[in-house]
Design an enzyme around this catalytic site. Structure first.
Site, PDB file in Angstrom:
ATOM      1  N   LYS A 183       0.954  -1.125  -0.176  1.00 19.47           N
ATOM      2  CA  LYS A 183       0.191  -0.075  -0.082  1.00 19.47           C
ATOM      3  C   LYS A 183       1.037   1.345  -0.093  1.00 19.47           C
ATOM      4  CE  LYS A 183      -4.099  -1.917   2.335  1.00 19.47           C
ATOM      5  NZ  LYS A 183      -4.888  -1.814   3.418  1.00 19.47           N
TER       6      LYS A 183
ATOM      7  N   HIS B 207       3.113  -3.620   7.427  1.00 13.09           N
ATOM      8  CA  HIS B 207       2.341  -2.552   8.277  1.00 13.09           C
ATOM      9  C   HIS B 207       3.125  -1.298   8.500  1.00 13.09           C
ATOM     10  CE1 HIS B 207      -0.577  -5.850   9.729  1.00 13.09           C
ATOM     11  NE2 HIS B 207      -0.856  -5.566   8.679  1.00 13.09           N
TER      12      HIS B 207
END
Length: 300
Positions: A173, A271
């Protein structure tokens, strides 16, 4: 308003490298806002600089009354904040009217994971006697071995995989890249798939050849992978709640159960925040608690 939304979605696609799924979610959230404002303003949607915090509070109240889950409401609020924050940078608005709005409290649901035995059962389900079976086994092994998101998996190219070093470069992402290790089972499965893979002629000489393709030699879609998994869930009788992301959840949980430290798991998952990874510590704690209550003579 529609022009502003279009610019925002293009910004997400081009500058933020957002996935098609993310862009679709933003579009749906902002379309719902436009529909509410159009009705509230008597058939005319206001421009971004005319939208007030009071307008957005009314919108959130309407979403609550419609019975949406707290998680969905929180996502919609995040979409509004991002949209108006972008508007401030573009000069459409002087301040972010969504900033004062607070997210509803939502229960912290633990992710669904498979046991190591069920993972093995799933990974061995695809037949090794056909090219598509070899491909499916390589896909499942790679998802679990590297803890990938499904969008990361379908975006892999041949140049991203170093089978000799047993690592894969992952584009996650927000254009963030990471290196993820591949286990020996995944490496073996990928080698066997590459030996039978047939690319579409238009892709054979391209530098960004997709690692996983469909029966026509074109890059796989996330929906194709999801349908493939559903087929093997029916064959094996495993929990139908299982999705491609379940293998990522299982990857993290199994590592923590085996003693991996949470910072390493955070890095492996890609993350940005440790808080996102900490849900897996709650899951492992829940498992330990269940074992304790079952085994300890004074637990109950």
């Amino acid at each position: 308003m529609q022009s502003a939304i279009g610019q925002f979605l293009r910004y997400l696609a081009v500058e933020k490298n957002a996935s098609a799924h993310t862009i679709k979610s933003y579009r749906e959230d902002l379309t719902a806002l436009v529909e509410y404002l159009t009705e509230a303003y008597g058939g005319r949607c206001p421009s971004p600089d005319q939208v007030t915090t009071l307008d957005l509070r009314g919108y959130v109240a309407a979403v609550h009354e419609a019975g949406y889950a707290p998680g969905t409401i929180a996502r919609r609020l995040a979409s509004l904040r991002s949209f108006f924050r972008f508007g401030m940078r573009q000069g459409w608005v002087k301040e972010n009217p969504a900033k004062p709005l607070r997210n509803p409290r939502k229960p912290r649901n633990l992710p669904h994971v498979l046991s190591t035995e069920d993972v093995q059962k799933l990974l061995e389900a695809p037949p090794a006697s056909s090219p598509m079976g070899l491909r499916d086994r390589a896909i499942l092994e790679t998802l679990y071995s590297a803890g990938l998101r499904i969008s990361e998996l379908v975006g892999l190219n041949d140049s991203d995989v170093d089978l000799a070093a047993e690592i894969v470069r992952v584009r996650g992402k927000g254009r963030r890249e990471r290196l993820a290790p591949l286990g020996s089972f995944a490496v073996r499965a990928i080698r066997r798939w590459l030996a039978v893979r047939k690319l579409h002629p238009s892709l054979r000489d391209q530098p960004d050849r997709p690692l996983f393709v469909n029966r026509f030699g074109q890059r796989l879609t996330t929906r194709s992978v999801a349908r493939m998994l559903e087929k093997y869930l029916r064959q094996t009788g495993l929990d139908r709640r299982t999705t491609p992301h379940t293998l990522r959840h299982s990857f993290a949980t199994h590592l923590l159960n085996a003693g991996a430290d949470i910072r390493s798991v955070q890095e492996l998952l890609g993350h940005k925040s440790l808080v996102t990874t900490q849900i897996y510590t709650h899951l492992t704690t829940a498992n330990l608690k269940a074992v304790y209550e079952k085994a300890h003579p004074r637990a109950k």
